[in-house]
Design an enzyme around this catalytic site. Structure first.
Site, PDB file in Angstrom:
ATOM      1  N   SER A  54       1.961  -5.680   6.050  1.00 30.25           N
ATOM      2  CA  SER A  54       1.745  -7.106   6.264  1.00 30.25           C
ATOM      3  C   SER A  54       2.969  -7.939   5.884  1.00 30.25           C
ATOM      4  O   SER A  54       3.212  -8.992   6.486  1.00 30.25           O
ATOM      5  CB  SER A  54       0.520  -7.575   5.481  1.00 30.25           C
ATOM      6  OG  SER A  54       0.681  -7.339   4.097  1.00 30.25           O
ATOM      7  N   ASP A  70       2.801  -6.485  -2.652  1.00 25.38           N
ATOM      8  CA  ASP A  70       3.123  -5.095  -2.340  1.00 25.38           C
ATOM      9  C   ASP A  70       3.895  -5.012  -1.028  1.00 25.38           C
ATOM     10  O   ASP A  70       3.825  -5.906  -0.188  1.00 25.38           O
ATOM     11  CB  ASP A  70       1.842  -4.251  -2.248  1.00 25.38           C
ATOM     12  CG  ASP A  70       0.937  -4.704  -1.119  1.00 25.38           C
ATOM     13  OD1 ASP A  70       0.165  -5.639  -1.325  1.00 25.38           O
ATOM     14  OD2 ASP A  70       1.028  -4.129  -0.014  1.00 25.38           O
ATOM     15  N   ASP A  72       5.324  -1.900   1.929  1.00 30.16           N
ATOM     16  CA  ASP A  72       5.274  -0.509   2.389  1.00 30.16           C
ATOM     17  C   ASP A  72       6.618  -0.118   2.973  1.00 30.16           C
ATOM     18  O   ASP A  72       7.205  -0.872   3.767  1.00 30.16           O
ATOM     19  CB  ASP A  72       4.191  -0.338   3.457  1.00 30.16           C
ATOM     20  CG  ASP A  72       2.813  -0.729   2.952  1.00 30.16           C
ATOM     21  OD1 ASP A  72       2.575  -0.568   1.745  1.00 30.16           O
ATOM     22  OD2 ASP A  72       1.992  -1.199   3.754  1.00 30.16           O
ATOM     23  N   ARG A 110      -2.093   9.672   1.496  1.00 28.72           N
ATOM     24  CA  ARG A 110      -1.151   9.639   2.610  1.00 28.72           C
ATOM     25  C   ARG A 110       0.180   8.980   2.250  1.00 28.72           C
ATOM     26  O   ARG A 110       1.003   8.737   3.134  1.00 28.72           O
ATOM     27  CB  ARG A 110      -1.783   8.864   3.778  1.00 28.72           C
ATOM     28  CG  ARG A 110      -3.023   9.522   4.347  1.00 28.72           C
ATOM     29  CD  ARG A 110      -3.929   8.517   5.037  1.00 28.72           C
ATOM     30  NE  ARG A 110      -3.319   7.891   6.185  1.00 28.72           N
ATOM     31  CZ  ARG A 110      -3.495   8.284   7.447  1.00 28.72           C
ATOM     32  NH1 ARG A 110      -4.261   9.330   7.709  1.00 28.72           N
ATOM     33  NH2 ARG A 110      -2.926   7.659   8.438  1.00 28.72           N
ATOM     34  N   ASP A 122       4.935   1.186  -1.807  1.00 27.13           N
ATOM     35  CA  ASP A 122       4.229   2.318  -1.212  1.00 27.13           C
ATOM     36  C   ASP A 122       5.192   3.076  -0.313  1.00 27.13           C
ATOM     37  O   ASP A 122       5.692   2.527   0.680  1.00 27.13           O
ATOM     38  CB  ASP A 122       3.034   1.812  -0.399  1.00 27.13           C
ATOM     39  CG  ASP A 122       1.834   2.742  -0.478  1.00 27.13           C
ATOM     40  OD1 ASP A 122       1.698   3.431  -1.499  1.00 27.13           O
ATOM     41  OD2 ASP A 122       1.041   2.771   0.472  1.00 27.13           O
ATOM     42  N   ASP A 190      -1.318  13.775   5.456  1.00 24.19           N
ATOM     43  CA  ASP A 190      -2.650  13.441   4.941  1.00 24.19           C
ATOM     44  C   ASP A 190      -3.101  14.591   4.055  1.00 24.19           C
ATOM     45  O   ASP A 190      -3.566  15.631   4.536  1.00 24.19           O
ATOM     46  CB  ASP A 190      -3.629  13.235   6.101  1.00 24.19           C
ATOM     47  CG  ASP A 190      -4.973  12.685   5.643  1.00 24.19           C
ATOM     48  OD1 ASP A 190      -5.371  12.977   4.489  1.00 24.19           O
ATOM     49  OD2 ASP A 190      -5.621  11.975   6.420  1.00 24.19           O
ATOM     50  N   GLN A 204       2.955  -1.451  15.973  1.00 25.54           N
ATOM     51  CA  GLN A 204       2.214  -2.513  15.302  1.00 25.54           C
ATOM     52  C   GLN A 204       3.088  -3.754  15.125  1.00 25.54           C
ATOM     53  O   GLN A 204       2.631  -4.883  15.322  1.00 25.54           O
ATOM     54  CB  GLN A 204       1.710  -2.021  13.944  1.00 25.54           C
ATOM     55  CG  GLN A 204       0.629  -0.947  14.037  1.00 25.54           C
ATOM     56  CD  GLN A 204       0.262  -0.367  12.689  1.00 25.54           C
ATOM     57  OE1 GLN A 204       0.791  -0.776  11.661  1.00 25.54           O
ATOM     58  NE2 GLN A 204      -0.651   0.588  12.673  1.00 25.54           N
ATOM     59  N   LYS A 227      -7.233 -14.102   6.351  1.00 31.02           N
ATOM     60  CA  LYS A 227      -7.120 -13.200   5.201  1.00 31.02           C
ATOM     61  C   LYS A 227      -7.449 -13.949   3.909  1.00 31.02           C
ATOM     62  O   LYS A 227      -8.082 -13.406   3.001  1.00 31.02           O
ATOM     63  CB  LYS A 227      -5.711 -12.601   5.125  1.00 31.02           C
ATOM     64  CG  LYS A 227      -5.458 -11.437   6.062  1.00 31.02           C
ATOM     65  CD  LYS A 227      -4.097 -10.820   5.795  1.00 31.02           C
ATOM     66  CE  LYS A 227      -3.874  -9.547   6.594  1.00 31.02           C
ATOM     67  NZ  LYS A 227      -2.546  -8.944   6.310  1.00 31.02           N
TER      68      LYS A 227
END
Length: 369
Positions: A54, A70, A72, A110, A122, A190, A204, A227
């Site tokens: 995000s 956070d 990623d 994951r 992450d 995974d 995305q 959100k």
């Protein structure tokens, strides 16, 4: 007197990540990426690193209740998914983590989570891409630190260097028919399923850019607003949240909206009218994946009830002809971060506005108890 767009502008400013939070995110991910690229072992297997999530898509809102921001980071590696099990691939990072983030990391299903005092990171490792993909994954626009919002602002003022502007335009800002590239999904480990699974973070990002353009740049702000609504009004509803919720908003927000308020109303109404039961949401770039696969029918039903109630309030706020009453309704939906309107007096009590002349859409009865 202020208009509704100005109220939404202030509201969005209130819920976005602060300058300090953005600086913390940048410090955290840039330090991590530099360390990965400098590591004697990992640098030999890393093709590139790039941001996703995000924050990258400019749909993040500020955290609440002492939570941290956070970010990623996708780590594209040369690891062969046929030779490395997901667990073995994740464990390759352990010596690096012990050196730089001892007692601050955890191996997840994951990904690898790193919790610092000021930010959460992450790491999402991926297996070796095809030779044809490497150039795309090393492109300046992909590996840069810029978010979608920053790309679009900088493209308008052309403040980035010419190569990066051209690169960003070619990769993220052309329509499907004009694209000069086509990337394939990446494979991520995974551990729980003991297999490598497909993901397509670049699609995305590209899809979000295209959607935002189709919504006159209002889409990412509609996502942020909803959100925030979910965060403050539905804290006890477990799912959907994070990306699944954002994806659902993307599917239900119509193109051509002319304001954030319109996008909020129509998105909520489209969910309420078109999705009384849990839908199958095809993932961007991996259409066989259902983004809602892990959400139970009961969880969706609870969420759906909340959406129906919110749709009713949003429509009342949107159709209200009195500014003060409209703002009060929006504050009922979004809480105190939505700025209040001055209480009406004799001199301004006649001030009103009309935001929409169409009739309100009927929401299913019996969902507002």
């Amino acid at each position: 007197m202020s208009t509704v767009p100005s109220y939404f502008k202030d509201f969005l400013s209130n819920i976005r990540l602060s300058t300090n939070q953005v600086n913390d995110l940048k410090s955290g991910h840039m330090t991590l990426r530099r360390r990965l690229e400098a590591d004697k072992t990992l640098s030999n297997i890393i093709v590139s690193t790039f941001l996703q999530g995000s924050y990258r898509r400019s749909t993040a809102v500020k955290p609440k209740n002492g939570n941290k921001s956070d970010v990623d980071i996708i780590v594209v590696t040369k690891l062969d998914s046929e030779e490395y099990t997901p667990e073995k691939a994740l464990n390759i990072f352990v010596p690096f983590l012990e050196k730089h983030y001892k007692d601050k990391y955890r191996i997840q299903g994951r990904s690898i989570g790193i919790s610092l005092s000021y930010v959460d990171l992450d790491i999402v490792p991926t297996s070796a891409p095809s030779e044809s993909e490497i150039g795309i994954l090393q492109d300046k626009a992909i590996i840069s630190e810029y978010t979608i919002e920053e790309f679009q602002q900088n493209l308008l003022v052309k403040s980035l260097d010419n190569f990066l502007v051209k690169s960003a335009y070619n990769i993220f800002c052309k329509s499907d028919s004009e694209q000069e590239w086509k990337s394939d999904p990446l494979l991520i480990p995974d551990r729980e399923a003991e297999e490598w699974d497909k993901t397509h973070p670049l699609e995305q990002i590209r899809w979000t850019v295209e959607k935002n353009k189709s919504c006159n740049t209002h889409y990412i702000n509609v996502v942020k607003a909803l959100k925030w609504w979910r965060k403050i009004q539905c804290p006890d509803i477990k799912h959907p949240k994070s990306y699944p919720f954002e994806h659902f908003i993307g599917d239900c927000c119509p193109n051509g909206i002319t304001s954030v308020a319109e996008g909020i109303v129509l998105t909520l109404e489209n969910i309420a009218l078109d999705h009384p039961s849990k839908p199958f949401l095809a993932d961007r770039g991996v259409p066989e994946h259902d983004v809602f696969a892990r959400i139970t029918e009961d969880e969706y039903s609870n969420f759906y009830d909340a959406v129906c109630g919110a749709a009713k309030i949003a429509r009342e706020a949107f159709d209200c002809e009195d500014l003060y009453d409209s703002v009060c309704k929006w504050r009922e939906l979004f809480g105190t971060e939505f700025p209040p309107a001055p209480e009406p007096t004799k001199s301004n009590s006649s001030t009103g506005f009309s935001t929409r002349t169409e009739k309100s859409i009927a929401i299913p009865e019996g969902r507002f108890a």
